[in-house]
Design a protein around this motif. Sequence first.
Motif, PDB file in Angstrom:
ATOM      1  N   LYS A 128      53.440 -29.869 -15.163  1.00  0.00           N
ATOM      2  CA  LYS A 128      54.491 -29.018 -14.623  1.00  0.00           C
ATOM      3  C   LYS A 128      54.171 -28.677 -13.176  1.00  0.00           C
ATOM      4  CE  LYS A 128      56.823 -28.567 -18.433  1.00  0.00           C
ATOM      5  NZ  LYS A 128      58.187 -28.969 -18.596  1.00  0.00           N
ATOM      6  N   VAL A 129      55.208 -28.563 -12.368  1.00  0.00           N
ATOM      7  CA  VAL A 129      55.074 -28.219 -10.956  1.00  0.00           C
ATOM      8  C   VAL A 129      56.069 -27.107 -10.629  1.00  0.00           C
ATOM      9  CG1 VAL A 129      54.257 -30.493 -10.241  1.00  0.00           C
ATOM     10  CG2 VAL A 129      56.697 -30.030 -10.268  1.00  0.00           C
ATOM     11  N   TYR A 130      55.927 -26.545  -9.445  1.00  0.00           N
ATOM     12  CA  TYR A 130      56.776 -25.442  -9.013  1.00  0.00           C
ATOM     13  C   TYR A 130      57.659 -25.893  -7.857  1.00  0.00           C
ATOM     14  CZ  TYR A 130      53.517 -22.742 -11.755  1.00  0.00           C
ATOM     15  OH  TYR A 130      52.754 -22.269 -12.785  1.00  0.00           O
ATOM     16  N   ILE A 131      58.918 -25.450  -7.897  1.00  0.00           N
ATOM     17  CA  ILE A 131      59.830 -25.686  -6.786  1.00  0.00           C
ATOM     18  C   ILE A 131      60.456 -24.347  -6.421  1.00  0.00           C
ATOM     19  CG2 ILE A 131      60.280 -28.099  -7.352  1.00  0.00           C
ATOM     20  CD1 ILE A 131      62.931 -27.280  -8.568  1.00  0.00           C
ATOM     21  N   ASN A 162      50.415 -25.819  -7.456  1.00  0.00           N
ATOM     22  CA  ASN A 162      49.884 -24.467  -7.528  1.00  0.00           C
ATOM     23  C   ASN A 162      50.972 -23.474  -7.130  1.00  0.00           C
ATOM     24  OD1 ASN A 162      48.490 -22.083  -7.245  1.00  0.00           O
ATOM     25  ND2 ASN A 162      46.846 -22.934  -5.985  1.00  0.00           N
ATOM     26  N   GLU A 163      51.222 -22.481  -7.954  1.00  0.00           N
ATOM     27  CA  GLU A 163      52.266 -21.513  -7.640  1.00  0.00           C
ATOM     28  C   GLU A 163      51.895 -20.624  -6.456  1.00  0.00           C
ATOM     29  OE1 GLU A 163      53.045 -18.444 -10.636  1.00  0.00           O
ATOM     30  OE2 GLU A 163      51.124 -18.961 -11.535  1.00  0.00           O
ATOM     31  N   ASN A 164      50.623 -20.620  -6.069  1.00  0.00           N
ATOM     32  CA  ASN A 164      50.172 -19.852  -4.914  1.00  0.00           C
ATOM     33  C   ASN A 164      49.957 -20.736  -3.692  1.00  0.00           C
ATOM     34  OD1 ASN A 164      50.065 -17.377  -6.372  1.00  0.00           O
ATOM     35  ND2 ASN A 164      48.191 -18.104  -7.333  1.00  0.00           N
ATOM     36  N   CYS A 165      50.564 -21.897  -3.663  1.00  0.00           N
ATOM     37  CA  CYS A 165      50.417 -22.845  -2.559  1.00  0.00           C
ATOM     38  C   CYS A 165      50.907 -22.218  -1.252  1.00  0.00           C
ATOM     39  CB  CYS A 165      51.218 -24.106  -2.852  1.00  0.00           C
ATOM     40  SG  CYS A 165      51.227 -25.288  -1.486  1.00  0.00           S
ATOM     41  N   ARG A 166      50.220 -22.538  -0.172  1.00  0.00           N
ATOM     42  CA  ARG A 166      50.596 -22.039   1.145  1.00  0.00           C
ATOM     43  C   ARG A 166      52.013 -22.472   1.535  1.00  0.00           C
ATOM     44  NH1 ARG A 166      46.999 -23.205   6.568  1.00  0.00           N
ATOM     45  NH2 ARG A 166      48.320 -22.042   7.995  1.00  0.00           N
ATOM     46  N   GLY A 167      52.445 -23.608   1.058  1.00  0.00           N
ATOM     47  CA  GLY A 167      53.785 -24.108   1.354  1.00  0.00           C
ATOM     48  C   GLY A 167      54.897 -23.291   0.734  1.00  0.00           C
ATOM     49  N   LEU A 168      54.571 -22.415  -0.211  1.00  0.00           N
ATOM     50  CA  LEU A 168      55.594 -21.585  -0.863  1.00  0.00           C
ATOM     51  C   LEU A 168      55.702 -20.190  -0.255  1.00  0.00           C
ATOM     52  CD1 LEU A 168      54.962 -22.553  -4.589  1.00  0.00           C
ATOM     53  CD2 LEU A 168      57.026 -23.007  -3.262  1.00  0.00           C
ATOM     54  N   THR A 169      54.946 -19.898   0.808  1.00  0.00           N
ATOM     55  CA  THR A 169      54.968 -18.545   1.376  1.00  0.00           C
ATOM     56  C   THR A 169      56.335 -18.177   1.948  1.00  0.00           C
ATOM     57  OG1 THR A 169      54.078 -19.388   3.466  1.00  0.00           O
ATOM     58  CG2 THR A 169      52.501 -18.486   1.882  1.00  0.00           C
ATOM     59  N   ALA A 170      57.102 -19.152   2.414  1.00  0.00           N
ATOM     60  CA  ALA A 170      58.423 -18.873   2.982  1.00  0.00           C
ATOM     61  C   ALA A 170      59.537 -18.887   1.934  1.00  0.00           C
ATOM     62  CB  ALA A 170      58.744 -19.883   4.081  1.00  0.00           C
ATOM     63  N   CYS A 171      59.207 -19.141   0.692  1.00  0.00           N
ATOM     64  CA  CYS A 171      60.213 -19.210  -0.372  1.00  0.00           C
ATOM     65  C   CYS A 171      60.844 -17.839  -0.602  1.00  0.00           C
ATOM     66  CB  CYS A 171      59.583 -19.728  -1.668  1.00  0.00           C
ATOM     67  SG  CYS A 171      60.751 -19.850  -3.029  1.00  0.00           S
ATOM     68  N   HIS A 198      63.458 -17.580  -2.822  1.00  0.00           N
ATOM     69  CA  HIS A 198      64.145 -17.708  -4.108  1.00  0.00           C
ATOM     70  C   HIS A 198      63.119 -17.603  -5.228  1.00  0.00           C
ATOM     71  CE1 HIS A 198      67.733 -19.001  -1.985  1.00  0.00           C
ATOM     72  NE2 HIS A 198      66.977 -19.833  -1.296  1.00  0.00           N
ATOM     73  N   GLU A 199      63.598 -17.621  -6.421  1.00  0.00           N
ATOM     74  CA  GLU A 199      62.723 -17.603  -7.595  1.00  0.00           C
ATOM     75  C   GLU A 199      62.057 -18.969  -7.756  1.00  0.00           C
ATOM     76  OE1 GLU A 199      63.357 -17.267 -12.392  1.00  0.00           O
ATOM     77  OE2 GLU A 199      64.716 -16.183 -11.081  1.00  0.00           O
ATOM     78  N   LEU A 200      60.768 -18.964  -8.108  1.00  0.00           N
ATOM     79  CA  LEU A 200      60.075 -20.221  -8.373  1.00  0.00           C
ATOM     80  C   LEU A 200      60.546 -20.780  -9.701  1.00  0.00           C
ATOM     81  CD1 LEU A 200      56.360 -19.571  -7.364  1.00  0.00           C
ATOM     82  CD2 LEU A 200      58.134 -20.753  -6.084  1.00  0.00           C
TER      83      LEU A 200
END
Length: 69
Positions: A21-24, A36-45, A47-49
Amino acid sequence: MKYAPLLLLMFLTSFHPVETKVYICGPVGAKKYHYNENCRGLTACRHELTKVSVSRAQGYGLTLCGWED
């Protein structure tokens, strides 16, 4: 002993591998997926993961986040 091949066949056909499973970020508009749900690439998200399978994320046309490859 007669039933051994039959039992083996039943066992092998009932096996389903566990898919990773992965996060978007959000249900639409994402461009990358993340392991990883704490990935640096998700800091600007904003919306809901959403947690989906790798094959589904790739089916959406998403690619792996550059921070995770």
